[in-house]
Structure formats: C-alpha cells, structure tokens
Design a protein around this motif. Sequence first.
Motif, PDB file in Angstrom:
ATOM      1  N   GLY A 107       1.648 -31.528 -20.314  1.00 32.02           N
ATOM      2  CA  GLY A 107       2.431 -30.969 -21.409  1.00 32.02           C
ATOM      3  C   GLY A 107       1.753 -31.143 -22.751  1.00 32.02           C
ATOM      4  N   THR A 108       1.078 -32.267 -22.940  1.00 30.65           N
ATOM      5  CA  THR A 108       0.339 -32.490 -24.184  1.00 30.65           C
ATOM      6  C   THR A 108      -0.754 -31.445 -24.349  1.00 30.65           C
ATOM      7  OG1 THR A 108       0.762 -34.876 -24.111  1.00 30.65           O
ATOM      8  CG2 THR A 108      -1.079 -34.134 -25.473  1.00 30.65           C
ATOM      9  N   ASN A 109      -1.464 -31.152 -23.281  1.00 30.71           N
ATOM     10  CA  ASN A 109      -2.527 -30.148 -23.344  1.00 30.71           C
ATOM     11  C   ASN A 109      -1.969 -28.758 -23.638  1.00 30.71           C
ATOM     12  OD1 ASN A 109      -4.450 -32.112 -22.755  1.00 30.71           O
ATOM     13  ND2 ASN A 109      -4.322 -31.763 -20.553  1.00 30.71           N
ATOM     14  N   ILE A 110      -0.838 -28.435 -23.019  1.00 32.46           N
ATOM     15  CA  ILE A 110      -0.210 -27.137 -23.274  1.00 32.46           C
ATOM     16  C   ILE A 110       0.287 -27.071 -24.714  1.00 32.46           C
ATOM     17  CG2 ILE A 110       1.714 -25.625 -22.661  1.00 32.46           C
ATOM     18  CD1 ILE A 110       1.463 -26.678 -19.790  1.00 32.46           C
ATOM     19  N   VAL A 128       2.881 -13.083 -35.375  1.00 34.40           N
ATOM     20  CA  VAL A 128       3.044 -13.925 -34.194  1.00 34.40           C
ATOM     21  C   VAL A 128       3.979 -13.179 -33.256  1.00 34.40           C
ATOM     22  CG1 VAL A 128       4.013 -16.065 -33.283  1.00 34.40           C
ATOM     23  CG2 VAL A 128       2.633 -16.115 -35.365  1.00 34.40           C
ATOM     24  N   GLU A 129       3.484 -12.870 -32.075  1.00 30.45           N
ATOM     25  CA  GLU A 129       4.289 -12.097 -31.139  1.00 30.45           C
ATOM     26  C   GLU A 129       5.493 -12.903 -30.653  1.00 30.45           C
ATOM     27  OE1 GLU A 129       2.099  -9.318 -28.408  1.00 30.45           O
ATOM     28  OE2 GLU A 129       0.442 -10.658 -28.934  1.00 30.45           O
ATOM     29  N   ARG A 130       6.509 -12.172 -30.242  1.00 33.32           N
ATOM     30  CA  ARG A 130       7.772 -12.803 -29.864  1.00 33.32           C
ATOM     31  C   ARG A 130       7.591 -13.811 -28.736  1.00 33.32           C
ATOM     32  NH1 ARG A 130      13.311  -9.572 -28.070  1.00 33.32           N
ATOM     33  NH2 ARG A 130      14.566 -11.433 -27.599  1.00 33.32           N
ATOM     34  N   TRP A 131       6.779 -13.463 -27.738  1.00 37.21           N
ATOM     35  CA  TRP A 131       6.602 -14.359 -26.595  1.00 37.21           C
ATOM     36  C   TRP A 131       6.031 -15.702 -27.031  1.00 37.21           C
ATOM     37  CZ3 TRP A 131       1.856 -16.403 -25.709  1.00 37.21           C
ATOM     38  CH2 TRP A 131       0.731 -15.712 -26.192  1.00 37.21           C
ATOM     39  N   LEU A 132       5.164 -15.673 -28.052  1.00 30.11           N
ATOM     40  CA  LEU A 132       4.552 -16.916 -28.512  1.00 30.11           C
ATOM     41  C   LEU A 132       5.554 -17.761 -29.297  1.00 30.11           C
ATOM     42  CD1 LEU A 132       2.037 -18.619 -28.573  1.00 30.11           C
ATOM     43  CD2 LEU A 132       1.203 -17.278 -30.513  1.00 30.11           C
ATOM     44  N   GLY A 133       6.409 -17.098 -30.067  1.00 35.69           N
ATOM     45  CA  GLY A 133       7.469 -17.828 -30.751  1.00 35.69           C
ATOM     46  C   GLY A 133       8.415 -18.494 -29.766  1.00 35.69           C
ATOM     47  N   GLU A 134       8.724 -17.793 -28.666  1.00 36.43           N
ATOM     48  CA  GLU A 134       9.596 -18.366 -27.638  1.00 36.43           C
ATOM     49  C   GLU A 134       8.920 -19.541 -26.939  1.00 36.43           C
ATOM     50  OE1 GLU A 134      10.459 -15.050 -25.153  1.00 36.43           O
ATOM     51  OE2 GLU A 134      11.970 -14.196 -26.507  1.00 36.43           O
ATOM     52  N   LEU A 135       7.617 -19.413 -26.715  1.00 35.65           N
ATOM     53  CA  LEU A 135       6.883 -20.501 -26.073  1.00 35.65           C
ATOM     54  C   LEU A 135       6.853 -21.730 -26.975  1.00 35.65           C
ATOM     55  CD1 LEU A 135       5.307 -21.313 -23.578  1.00 35.65           C
ATOM     56  CD2 LEU A 135       3.245 -20.328 -24.613  1.00 35.65           C
ATOM     57  N   TRP A 136       6.705 -21.519 -28.276  1.00 33.15           N
ATOM     58  CA  TRP A 136       6.725 -22.642 -29.209  1.00 33.15           C
ATOM     59  C   TRP A 136       8.092 -23.327 -29.204  1.00 33.15           C
ATOM     60  CZ3 TRP A 136       4.211 -26.274 -31.201  1.00 33.15           C
ATOM     61  CH2 TRP A 136       4.664 -26.973 -32.327  1.00 33.15           C
ATOM     62  N   ALA A 137       9.162 -22.545 -29.061  1.00 33.11           N
ATOM     63  CA  ALA A 137      10.501 -23.141 -28.987  1.00 33.11           C
ATOM     64  C   ALA A 137      10.594 -24.087 -27.792  1.00 33.11           C
ATOM     65  CB  ALA A 137      11.559 -22.043 -28.891  1.00 33.11           C
ATOM     66  N   TRP A 138       9.972 -23.713 -26.677  1.00 31.48           N
ATOM     67  CA  TRP A 138       9.932 -24.612 -25.521  1.00 31.48           C
ATOM     68  C   TRP A 138       9.133 -25.870 -25.833  1.00 31.48           C
ATOM     69  CZ3 TRP A 138      12.989 -24.922 -21.616  1.00 31.48           C
ATOM     70  CH2 TRP A 138      13.622 -23.786 -21.110  1.00 31.48           C
ATOM     71  N   MET A 139       8.055 -25.719 -26.603  1.00 33.08           N
ATOM     72  CA  MET A 139       7.237 -26.876 -26.961  1.00 33.08           C
ATOM     73  C   MET A 139       8.003 -27.845 -27.861  1.00 33.08           C
ATOM     74  SD  MET A 139       4.313 -26.696 -25.407  1.00 33.08           S
ATOM     75  CE  MET A 139       5.433 -26.279 -24.051  1.00 33.08           C
TER      76      MET A 139
END
Length: 254
Positions: A107-110, A128-139
């Motif tokens: 998870g740290t690497n991701i 910043v594309e939507r998918w990347l914003g959603e992925l950051w929310a998971w982070m």
Amino acid sequence: MDGHWRERALTFLAAANNHGDLAVKMSSLKQAKDILLSVEPSHAAELFPYLVELQSSPESVVRKALVEVIEEIGLTTMEHSSVLMPVLLTFLKDKENIVARQSIISGTNIFCGVLEELSLQFHRRGIVERWLGELWAWMVRYKDAVFGILLEAGTVGLKLLALKFLETYVLLFTSDTDDSKTPTAEAITRHGRAFNISVVVGGHPVLDPLALTTEANRTLGILLDFLRSASTFPGSLTISVVNCMLLSSTFMRS
C-alpha cells in the motif's frame, strides 16, 4: 497474446481459488497475473472482480501473494485499479500478521505511485482525470487506516511498518526548502526519485500543498505524543519513533 487469454486467465484464477494443492494455487495466481499484465489494461480490468475473490482464500500465503499481485497490477493498470483498493484496506486487519504487513508494504508503494501520477498528470495535461481523483480518495482512506494501527492493540512488527508509513508520509509532504535543488515532476519520474510536495504546481485540483504540509506537521505531533508515552511501548518501537523524527527534522533542514 492470443484471443484465448481470457479463458486461460479465468482458469488460472479458478485454480488459485479452489484447487486443493497450495503449490498449484500459488503457481496459478502467478500465471494469471502474468496474463493480466500482458493484455490491454482495460481488458485486464474485466477480470479484476475474479481476482478480488481470492481475498477469501483460507491460506494466508495466498492472501499475501494476492496483495503483491494487486501492487504490481495496480501500479501498471492504475486507471482501473480502484476496484482493487478495498482489498488493501481489508487486509490491514487480517488475522495473519504476514498479510497485514504486506498490505502496508504494498500500500505504501501504491500510495507513492498515485501521488506521482497526480503530479505528473496535472503537470503534463493541466487536468486530473476523474478516475485518478477517485483513486486518491482510496489512498486517503488507506492512510487513515494505517495511522489507526498505531493507536490500536497489535503486534510490534505491524506497528513498526505503520510507523514507517507515517515517516514516508511526513517526508512526502514536507516541502524541500532548497528551491535550487527542487526537481520538476518530470525529473522525479525520469530519474526514479521520490515524490515531494514541492514539485506540485499551483492550482492543483486535488493536491493542496498547504493543507498537506500542515497535515505532515500534525503527523510529527503524533510522533511527539508517542515519545511522551514511550514508557508504554517496546524499546524497538520507541527507537523507531526517534529515528523517524530525526530523519524528518534532517530533511526539513536540508
């Protein structure tokens, strides 16, 4: 890759999930991973739900291997990897220490990879594309969960890894004060150097440098609180807290 890749991948995933021989399970998972990495990311993503099913495997070594696969596939097919992130959060609380530990490591690497992509995508394209914003929310959810490990009952080894993540978090969001040495986002990726908040340009729609730097400072405060309670922690954990603070303070002065 021939047109039968989907059937082959599904066969391997089924074997990884259901076969009675552990060695066959591990080998099948590796072969499924190799196939998923060899096809177009959008095609590979069609089988991610089947990959996620392996989180229910009764064998801890299979669950640990699944986390490693998620790291490799997630960083390669980042646009489609949000569906894999709940597994990382679930495994942070896995009853087997080797699984929870791997979830922090991978998870740290991701987390770092997503940060780099956030910086680069805005630097190159101005969005910043939507998918990347959603992925950051998971982070962000992942970060909160790892921080929580430090405050909960658990093994020293797991807490040490959580502390290492906390250290990484502080360094990521502590701005490099030497502007003459601050690399660009492109240079970081080209030379394989670590992300730092100082490379984020103004107006980023997701990353707020001021807020993140403030959060890093607050995290240092958490470390100070740990030191004040040092007598209640094992020696190795206390030493790691001190080392983390020394590294962070050295970085801020550099």
